[in-house]
Design a protein around this motif. Structure first.
Motif, PDB file in Angstrom:
ATOM      1  N   THR A 130     -15.227 -32.826   1.093  1.00 23.33           N
ATOM      2  CA  THR A 130     -14.381 -31.725   0.938  1.00 23.33           C
ATOM      3  C   THR A 130     -15.223 -30.576   0.559  1.00 23.33           C
ATOM      4  O   THR A 130     -16.377 -30.741   0.264  1.00 23.33           O
ATOM      5  CB  THR A 130     -13.496 -32.064  -0.179  1.00 23.33           C
ATOM      6  OG1 THR A 130     -13.320 -31.010  -0.913  1.00 23.33           O
ATOM      7  CG2 THR A 130     -14.160 -33.007  -1.009  1.00 23.33           C
ATOM      8  N   ALA A 131     -14.669 -29.452   0.571  1.00 22.87           N
ATOM      9  CA  ALA A 131     -15.471 -28.305   0.219  1.00 22.87           C
ATOM     10  C   ALA A 131     -14.788 -27.589  -0.909  1.00 22.87           C
ATOM     11  O   ALA A 131     -14.092 -28.180  -1.666  1.00 22.87           O
ATOM     12  CB  ALA A 131     -15.587 -27.407   1.409  1.00 22.87           C
ATOM     13  N   ALA A 132     -15.040 -26.305  -0.969  1.00 21.82           N
ATOM     14  CA  ALA A 132     -14.389 -25.559  -2.025  1.00 21.82           C
ATOM     15  C   ALA A 132     -12.892 -25.554  -1.783  1.00 21.82           C
ATOM     16  O   ALA A 132     -12.437 -25.720  -0.673  1.00 21.82           O
ATOM     17  CB  ALA A 132     -14.910 -24.141  -2.009  1.00 21.82           C
ATOM     18  N   GLY A 133     -12.152 -25.370  -2.817  1.00 17.20           N
ATOM     19  CA  GLY A 133     -10.723 -25.173  -2.649  1.00 17.20           C
ATOM     20  C   GLY A 133      -9.959 -26.407  -2.236  1.00 17.20           C
ATOM     21  O   GLY A 133      -9.035 -26.332  -1.451  1.00 17.20           O
ATOM     22  N   ILE A 134     -10.316 -27.524  -2.736  1.00 13.84           N
ATOM     23  CA  ILE A 134      -9.567 -28.721  -2.410  1.00 13.84           C
ATOM     24  C   ILE A 134      -8.292 -28.791  -3.229  1.00 13.84           C
ATOM     25  O   ILE A 134      -8.303 -28.646  -4.432  1.00 13.84           O
ATOM     26  CB  ILE A 134     -10.401 -29.959  -2.723  1.00 13.84           C
ATOM     27  CG1 ILE A 134     -11.536 -30.007  -1.752  1.00 13.84           C
ATOM     28  CG2 ILE A 134      -9.553 -31.191  -2.654  1.00 13.84           C
ATOM     29  CD1 ILE A 134     -12.521 -31.035  -2.110  1.00 13.84           C
ATOM     30  N   GLU A 182     -22.376 -30.125  -1.442  1.00 12.93           N
ATOM     31  CA  GLU A 182     -21.820 -30.469  -2.753  1.00 12.93           C
ATOM     32  C   GLU A 182     -21.375 -31.929  -2.766  1.00 12.93           C
ATOM     33  O   GLU A 182     -20.680 -32.381  -1.851  1.00 12.93           O
ATOM     34  CB  GLU A 182     -20.616 -29.564  -3.040  1.00 12.93           C
ATOM     35  CG  GLU A 182     -19.944 -29.850  -4.371  1.00 12.93           C
ATOM     36  CD  GLU A 182     -18.658 -29.042  -4.541  1.00 12.93           C
ATOM     37  OE1 GLU A 182     -18.031 -29.172  -5.591  1.00 12.93           O
ATOM     38  OE2 GLU A 182     -18.297 -28.301  -3.594  1.00 12.93           O
ATOM     39  N   ARG A 183     -21.764 -32.670  -3.769  1.00 13.76           N
ATOM     40  CA  ARG A 183     -21.352 -34.066  -3.836  1.00 13.76           C
ATOM     41  C   ARG A 183     -19.847 -34.126  -4.095  1.00 13.76           C
ATOM     42  O   ARG A 183     -19.344 -33.648  -5.102  1.00 13.76           O
ATOM     43  CB  ARG A 183     -22.104 -34.817  -4.935  1.00 13.76           C
ATOM     44  CG  ARG A 183     -21.795 -36.315  -4.875  1.00 13.76           C
ATOM     45  CD  ARG A 183     -22.743 -37.120  -5.704  1.00 13.76           C
ATOM     46  NE  ARG A 183     -22.638 -36.763  -7.123  1.00 13.76           N
ATOM     47  CZ  ARG A 183     -23.342 -37.356  -8.079  1.00 13.76           C
ATOM     48  NH1 ARG A 183     -24.191 -38.325  -7.768  1.00 13.76           N
ATOM     49  NH2 ARG A 183     -23.216 -36.982  -9.330  1.00 13.76           N
ATOM     50  N   THR A 184     -19.133 -34.734  -3.177  1.00 10.04           N
ATOM     51  CA  THR A 184     -17.681 -34.692  -3.188  1.00 10.04           C
ATOM     52  C   THR A 184     -17.066 -36.062  -3.475  1.00 10.04           C
ATOM     53  O   THR A 184     -16.053 -36.175  -4.148  1.00 10.04           O
ATOM     54  CB  THR A 184     -17.170 -34.167  -1.835  1.00 10.04           C
ATOM     55  OG1 THR A 184     -17.743 -32.875  -1.615  1.00 10.04           O
ATOM     56  CG2 THR A 184     -15.663 -34.053  -1.831  1.00 10.04           C
ATOM     57  N   LEU A 214      -7.341 -34.433   1.847  1.00 10.52           N
ATOM     58  CA  LEU A 214      -7.852 -33.196   1.279  1.00 10.52           C
ATOM     59  C   LEU A 214      -7.273 -32.061   2.096  1.00 10.52           C
ATOM     60  O   LEU A 214      -7.291 -32.101   3.315  1.00 10.52           O
ATOM     61  CB  LEU A 214      -9.373 -33.160   1.397  1.00 10.52           C
ATOM     62  CG  LEU A 214     -10.096 -34.419   0.941  1.00 10.52           C
ATOM     63  CD1 LEU A 214     -11.575 -34.345   1.275  1.00 10.52           C
ATOM     64  CD2 LEU A 214      -9.892 -34.603  -0.541  1.00 10.52           C
TER      65      LEU A 214
END
Lengths: 208, 275
Positions: B9-13, B51-53, B66
């Protein structure tokens, strides 16, 4: 032509069926299927993680009986699905009602429990659900589930709706407020098609 | 060592709330992404856009959904003890996610046993009342297979990484996987619930050579349609008076009397015949 609305009791709670106004307690999110693994030790622990083992089908506890003491209705309830023409399946016998088994049940946390029965039949004559239209606002409806628990509801509205205009998406809602809708037929009768013009809908809301 | 892939996932999950939203209407601006770890034996970390998700993500586990803004996400999968995404065992790969669609990114073995990743769009269109959807995906290190339901092949010649989609009456299916053209199960049979209004996605994963073929099941709910209506009467006995047809009540009653009479007649005649 005059469109008849056979409403006995409170006539004008039409909105009750389409937009129930009595909201039950806050509802948790819909069933989260299966066991949830512990959150990761780091990073994003807000991501749901679950296992993928095959699971048995989840379903509400089926209702087995519905009673409406005010109009002397006391009928067996069996689970039903849909017919080939996509209409709700119903027991042939007028003294047995069908519960839409793909929808919500009295044990669901949200959505509508739909129970319907034939108002009459050529073989058995008038059925008990013919008396539903006489229900007053606030009448008691009792639904017993297979686990023996009795669920109590109070009538919020009794309405006639033309079948062509039936808001099936709202009636068969699986989310939103918990409620019970009893359905049968009413209105005028087409003797050639052997079909009623309307559905009679009793909407009831759960009470403790 | 075998390592795996996964997507993240990225930002804004916004994860939690997404489950209650009907999958058929995700969002005009975002996509739903699930991530399945289908490489046997090896826990991994999943990095999205560096980013480690997902940390220590276990084989057979499914993450998501997500809710991600539409766009392309770069996913790298590392050993579970990696310090960062610089030495991925799978990827980095780009996942282009379109708005209002549902995807499952699957880290899995290719037919030849090489770990990799694929992005599968999920069919979240509405199902007919009374029906469920069964999606079958071949993500195992194995040759083409047939999918058997109740002993009969319902999907033939499915190869890694292909899928087949079936709309079926809701029921529990006894499903098995056999090598294409055969009926001897290499997986199952296992009971798979084809739930009404749900896309039940079954993955055949693992490795035939290593003897760890298995089924993984993902479900996407909320795709149901309501019945078309309720026809709940046939005699007219409960009808309202119709001003245009005086006397209808008597007619309906007559129909009933006649119907009852014919039943009676049949009943009476039967014993005579049986003699």
């Amino acid at each position: 032509m005059i469109r008849t609305t056979a409403l006995v009791g409170l006539v004008l709670l039409l909105s009750g069926c389409a937009a129930p106004t009595v909201a039950p307690a806050p509802v948790p999110p819909v069933s989260s299927p299966g066991p949830v693994a512990p959150a990761p030790a780091t990073t994003r622990n807000d991501i749901p993680i679950r296992t993928t083992e095959p699971r048995a089908m989840e379903a509400p506890v089926p209702p087995v009986r519905v009673r409406v003491p005010g109009v002397e209705v006391d009928v067996e309830v069996i689970p039903v699905g849909v017919r080939a023409d996509s209409f709700m399946e119903l027991p042939d016998y007028v003294g047995t009602a069908g519960w839409y088994r793909y929808g919500s049940g009295p044990t669901s946390d949200e959505g509508t429990t739909v129970i319907a029965a034939h108002v009459d039949s050529l073989e058995w004559g008038l059925g008990p659900f013919a008396r539903l239209r006489d229900l007053p606002f606030g009448a008691e409806v009792l639904v017993t589930t297979q686990d023996g628990v009795e669920h109590r509801y109070l009538v919020e509205s009794v309405v006639n709706l033309r079948k062509e205009e039936l808001p099936v998406g709202e009636i068969f809602a699986r989310t939103g407020p918990e409620r019970l809708v009893l359905i049968t037929c009413g209105g005028r009768f087409d003797r050639e098609a052997l079909r009623y013009s309307d559905n009679v809908l009793v909407t009831a809301v759960p009470v403790q | 060592m075998r390592y795996t892939l996964i997507a993240g996932t990225a930002a804004g999950i916004i994860a939690a709330g997404a489950m209650a939203i009907p999958a058929s209407a995700i969002s005009p601006s975002s996509a739903d992404l699930y991530v399945l770890h289908a490489v046997p034996d090896t826990p991994v970390d999943v990095y999205v856009n560096g980013e480690r998700t997902l940390d220590d993500f276990q084989p057979g586990d499914l993450a998501g959904p997500l809710d991600l803004p539409a766009g392309t996400y770069t996913v790298a999968i590392t050993a579970a003890d990696a310090a960062d995404a610089s030495s991925p065992v799978i990827g980095p790969i780009d996942l282009p996610l379109e708005a209002n669609r549902s995807y499952t990114a699957v880290a899995h073995l290719g037919a030849d046993g090489t770990p990799g990743a694929n992005l599968f769009p999920n069919d979240v269109s509405n199902t007919a009342a009374g029906q469920g959807r069964l999606t079958v995906r071949h993500v195992a290190a194995a040759p083409a297979v047939d999918i058997l339901a109740g002993g009969q092949a319902v999907v033939s010649g499915l190869a890694n990484p292909d899928e087949a989609v079936l709309n079926l009456p809701a029921s529990t299916v006894s499903a098995a996987v056999a090598l294409a053209g055969t009926t001897e199960p290499v997986i199952g049979p296992a009971d798979v619930a084809v739930t009404e209004g749900t896309n039940t996605i079954v993955y055949a994963w693992g490795s035939a050579e290593a003897g760890n073929l298995d089924l993984a099941v993902q479900t996407i709910e909320g795709l149901h349609s309501a019945p078309g209506g309720v026809n709940s009467g046939q005699a007219g006995l409960a009808a309202d008076p119709d001003p245009a047809a005086a006397g209808w009540t008597a007619a309906a009653a007559l129909v009933l009397v006649l119907a009852a009479g014919s039943v009676f007649a049949l009943v009476r005649r039967q014993p005579v015949r049986s003699r």
